[in-house]
Design an enzyme around this catalytic site. Structure first.
Site, PDB file in Angstrom:
ATOM      1  N   ASP A 114      41.322 -30.170  29.248  1.00 45.77           N
ATOM      2  CA  ASP A 114      40.948 -30.933  28.043  1.00 45.77           C
ATOM      3  C   ASP A 114      42.100 -31.743  27.447  1.00 45.77           C
ATOM      4  O   ASP A 114      41.899 -32.554  26.560  1.00 45.77           O
ATOM      5  CB  ASP A 114      40.346 -29.981  26.982  1.00 45.77           C
ATOM      6  N   HIS A 131      44.814 -27.396  36.835  1.00 46.34           N
ATOM      7  CA  HIS A 131      43.470 -27.690  37.363  1.00 46.34           C
ATOM      8  C   HIS A 131      43.077 -29.133  37.094  1.00 46.34           C
ATOM      9  O   HIS A 131      41.898 -29.460  37.058  1.00 46.34           O
ATOM     10  CB  HIS A 131      42.448 -26.708  36.772  1.00 46.34           C
ATOM     11  N   CYS A 139      36.647 -41.501  44.052  1.00 47.46           N
ATOM     12  CA  CYS A 139      35.594 -41.050  44.969  1.00 47.46           C
ATOM     13  C   CYS A 139      36.055 -39.766  45.646  1.00 47.46           C
ATOM     14  O   CYS A 139      37.184 -39.691  46.141  1.00 47.46           O
ATOM     15  CB  CYS A 139      35.352 -42.133  46.038  1.00 47.46           C
ATOM     16  N   CYS A 142      36.394 -40.960  49.742  1.00 46.64           N
ATOM     17  CA  CYS A 142      37.461 -41.864  50.233  1.00 46.64           C
ATOM     18  C   CYS A 142      38.665 -41.901  49.299  1.00 46.64           C
ATOM     19  O   CYS A 142      39.667 -42.552  49.580  1.00 46.64           O
ATOM     20  CB  CYS A 142      36.890 -43.271  50.436  1.00 46.64           C
ATOM     21  N   THR A 207      43.262 -16.411  28.629  1.00 53.34           N
ATOM     22  CA  THR A 207      42.822 -16.515  30.025  1.00 53.34           C
ATOM     23  C   THR A 207      42.434 -15.137  30.549  1.00 53.34           C
ATOM     24  O   THR A 207      42.995 -14.126  30.160  1.00 53.34           O
ATOM     25  CB  THR A 207      43.915 -17.112  30.932  1.00 53.34           C
ATOM     26  N   SER A 208      41.435 -15.156  31.466  1.00 50.19           N
ATOM     27  CA  SER A 208      40.988 -13.881  32.063  1.00 50.19           C
ATOM     28  C   SER A 208      41.868 -13.511  33.259  1.00 50.19           C
ATOM     29  O   SER A 208      41.721 -12.446  33.852  1.00 50.19           O
ATOM     30  CB  SER A 208      39.535 -14.014  32.530  1.00 50.19           C
ATOM     31  N   ASN A 231      45.123 -12.497  23.542  1.00 50.87           N
ATOM     32  CA  ASN A 231      43.812 -12.607  24.181  1.00 50.87           C
ATOM     33  C   ASN A 231      42.854 -11.621  23.532  1.00 50.87           C
ATOM     34  O   ASN A 231      43.277 -10.626  22.947  1.00 50.87           O
ATOM     35  CB  ASN A 231      43.944 -12.317  25.682  1.00 50.87           C
ATOM     36  N   CYS A 251      43.320 -16.157  19.745  1.00 52.75           N
ATOM     37  CA  CYS A 251      44.598 -16.869  19.919  1.00 52.75           C
ATOM     38  C   CYS A 251      45.111 -17.369  18.582  1.00 52.75           C
ATOM     39  O   CYS A 251      46.310 -17.270  18.270  1.00 52.75           O
ATOM     40  CB  CYS A 251      44.414 -18.044  20.881  1.00 52.75           C
TER      41      CYS A 251
HETATM   42  N1  APR Z   1      40.983 -16.041  21.437  1.00 55.21           N
HETATM   43  C1  APR Z   1      41.516 -15.222  22.379  1.00 55.21           C
HETATM   44  N2  APR Z   1      40.959 -15.013  23.610  1.00 55.21           N
HETATM   45  C2  APR Z   1      39.822 -15.694  23.859  1.00 55.21           C
HETATM   46  C3  APR Z   1      39.210 -16.577  22.937  1.00 55.21           C
HETATM   47  C4  APR Z   1      39.849 -16.739  21.689  1.00 55.21           C
HETATM   48  N3  APR Z   1      39.350 -17.550  20.746  1.00 55.21           N
HETATM   49  N4  APR Z   1      38.076 -17.083  23.521  1.00 55.21           N
HETATM   50  C5  APR Z   1      38.007 -16.550  24.765  1.00 55.21           C
HETATM   51  N5  APR Z   1      39.041 -15.714  24.961  1.00 55.21           N
HETATM   52  C6  APR Z   1      39.408 -14.992  26.179  1.00 55.21           C
HETATM   53  C7  APR Z   1      38.241 -14.378  26.913  1.00 55.21           C
HETATM   54  O1  APR Z   1      38.005 -13.078  26.427  1.00 55.21           O
HETATM   55  C8  APR Z   1      38.765 -14.382  28.354  1.00 55.21           C
HETATM   56  O2  APR Z   1      39.592 -13.260  28.593  1.00 55.21           O
HETATM   57  O3  APR Z   1      39.946 -15.974  27.056  1.00 55.21           O
HETATM   58  C9  APR Z   1      39.642 -15.637  28.403  1.00 55.21           C
HETATM   59  C10 APR Z   1      38.913 -16.820  29.036  1.00 55.21           C
HETATM   60  O4  APR Z   1      38.701 -16.511  30.402  1.00 55.21           O
HETATM   61  P1  APR Z   1      37.843 -17.522  31.304  1.00 55.21           P
HETATM   62  O5  APR Z   1      36.594 -17.882  30.600  1.00 55.21           O
HETATM   63  O6  APR Z   1      37.763 -16.892  32.658  1.00 55.21           O
HETATM   64  O7  APR Z   1      38.729 -18.839  31.361  1.00 55.21           O
HETATM   65  P2  APR Z   1      40.044 -19.085  32.244  1.00 55.21           P
HETATM   66  O8  APR Z   1      40.843 -17.863  32.400  1.00 55.21           O
HETATM   67  O9  APR Z   1      40.714 -20.278  31.665  1.00 55.21           O
HETATM   68  O10 APR Z   1      39.394 -19.490  33.673  1.00 55.21           O
HETATM   69  C11 APR Z   1      40.286 -19.864  34.692  1.00 55.21           C
HETATM   70  O11 APR Z   1      38.375 -20.481  36.033  1.00 55.21           O
HETATM   71  O12 APR Z   1      36.317 -21.487  36.302  1.00 55.21           O
HETATM   72  C12 APR Z   1      37.681 -21.654  36.473  1.00 55.21           C
HETATM   73  O13 APR Z   1      38.787 -23.725  36.567  1.00 55.21           O
HETATM   74  C13 APR Z   1      38.215 -22.812  35.665  1.00 55.21           C
HETATM   75  O14 APR Z   1      40.406 -23.047  34.662  1.00 55.21           O
HETATM   76  C14 APR Z   1      39.289 -22.191  34.778  1.00 55.21           C
HETATM   77  C15 APR Z   1      39.632 -20.919  35.524  1.00 55.21           C
END
Ligand code: APR
Length: 338
Positions: A114, A131, A139, A142, A207-208, A231, A251
């Site tokens: 984003d 990412h 495209c 190509c 992030t997860s 997180n 966050c």
């Molecule tokens: N504050 C803190 N943690 C949060 C919040 C928030 N407001 N909102 C969501 N989370 C946590 C969720 O609990 C989860 O652990 O953020 C994490 C988001 O995990 P995902 O949805 O799996 O996103 P991400 O880790 O960025 O995914 C990685 O997966 O699908 C692909 O390319 C895509 O870049 C992405 C990658």
């Protein structure tokens, strides 16, 4: 909540006394949910659960290059709802920009496409969008670049844009890294900074840690070097080391807690307000006049469209044919290579 032998106070003291000066950050969708973009895997609200009505082969298929190459419609059906055009940076993005302003941000790996870190003021040379991003497009076959104005029109109406090169016909894809595609080469270059002596602190936010290779970055940090996780829940191996600190919650709450402890709260709120004002100005100049459909409306519309055309199974069938074709090529009569 602090959950390790090292405390946030230890880390804050070391930042204030100049013992910590090189912070590497890794961010994911969780820092942008407060900006209005659902993350991917949070149950129910996450994008992948919301895509269920489309009956995709599996949720991530919408972002897999093999599926996109024959069935790009689902991606473009949600593109407008996911496009960051009118989003505003959150205070979490502003915190990263504040670290950079204080010369404490060594590098930021973001999995998000984003661009809100850049909008918040993090210098471009300090960020790797692992990412990719929506900024440019080409495209997928190509690789010839595609005009921005035509892409914006396609995203606005939800149509699939196709390559303008004679005889190609490939679907155009934003320069985001799909599953099945390589990350930017710079990733391996920047990843090396984690294993050396160049890091005093790692900050992992929103992030997860489910997707490699970003998911392996926190483990590359040497034992004894503090790692802070901000997180909703514990992820990866964060919290298993003595030098880990887990701030479980949003966050935005976590960065405000850190800013209060560091005595930076007023500066952070001011930096965030300035970043929001700048982005609002950009949005006024570049935004699309009318509000588009929500994610739910986009998914609903495509579900109906694909049901009518009986194309839910068609995309899945095409993917299976392509997959099975490749798998059993040695026993099936060979197709002529195009
Ligand atoms: N504050 C803190 N943690 C949060 C919040 C928030 N407001 N909102 C969501 N989370 C946590 C969720 O609990 C989860 O652990 O953020 C994490 C988001 O995990 P995902 O949805 O799996 O996103 P991400 O880790 O960025 O995914 C990685 O997966 O699908 C692909 O390319 C895509 O870049 C992405 C990658």
């Amino acid at each position: 909540m602090i959950s390790a032998l090292t405390t946030i106070t230890d880390i804050v003291d070391r930042i204030r006394t100049g013992q910590i000066t090189r912070i590497v950050a890794l961010t994911g969708a969780g820092i942008s949910t407060a900006a209005g973009i659902p993350d991917f895997r949070t149950p129910t609200s996450g994008l992948y659960d919301q895509l269920a009505p489309l009956k995709l082969p599996y949720p991530e298929a919408i972002f897999h290059i093999n599926y996109f190459s024959h069935t790009p419609e689902p991606f473009y059906a949600i593109a407008r709802a996911r496009h960051p055009r009118n989003l505003l940076p959150t205070i979490s993005h502003a915190f990263l920009a504040l670290l950079a302003r204080k010369n404490l941000l060594s590098f930021l790996f973001t999995q998000n496409i984003d661009g809100l870190e850049l909008d918040a003021g993090v210098p471009a040379e300090k960020v790797l969008q692992t990412h990719g991003s929506w900024k440019t497009q080409r495209c997928h076959k190509c690789k010839v670049p595609y005009p921005d104005d035509l892409m914006q029109r396609a995203i606005r109406v939800g149509d699939v844009p196709y390559c303008l090169e004679a005889g190609c016909g490939g679907a155009v894809k934003p320069d985001v890294v799909f599953f099945g595609e390589a990350l930017p080469e710079r990733f391996e270059v920047e990843e090396k900074r984690l294993t050396g002596k160049g890091v005093d602190l790692m900050l992992v936010m929103g992030t997860s840690l489910k997707v490699a290779p970003c998911s392996r970055l926190p483990q590359s940090i040497g034992e004894g070097i503090p790692r802070i996780l901000i997180n909703r829940e514990k992820v990866g191996d964060l919290g298993t080391r003595e030098a880990d600190v887990c701030l479980l919650g949003t966050c935005d709450e976590g960065v405000r807690q850190l800013a209060d402890a560091l005595g930076w709260r007023d500066e952070l709120e001011g930096m965030w307000a300035d970043a929001v004002e700048r982005k609002e100005e950009t949005n006024r100049r570049e935004s699309w006049d009318e509000e588009g459909p929500t994610l739910e409306e986009s998914i609903q519309k495509l579900t109906e469209k694909m049901k009518e055309a009986g194309r839910i199974s068609q995309g899945h069938r095409r993917m299976l044919e392509q997959h099975l074709g490749a798998k059993f090529a040695h026993v099936l009569p060979r197709k002529s290579v195009e």
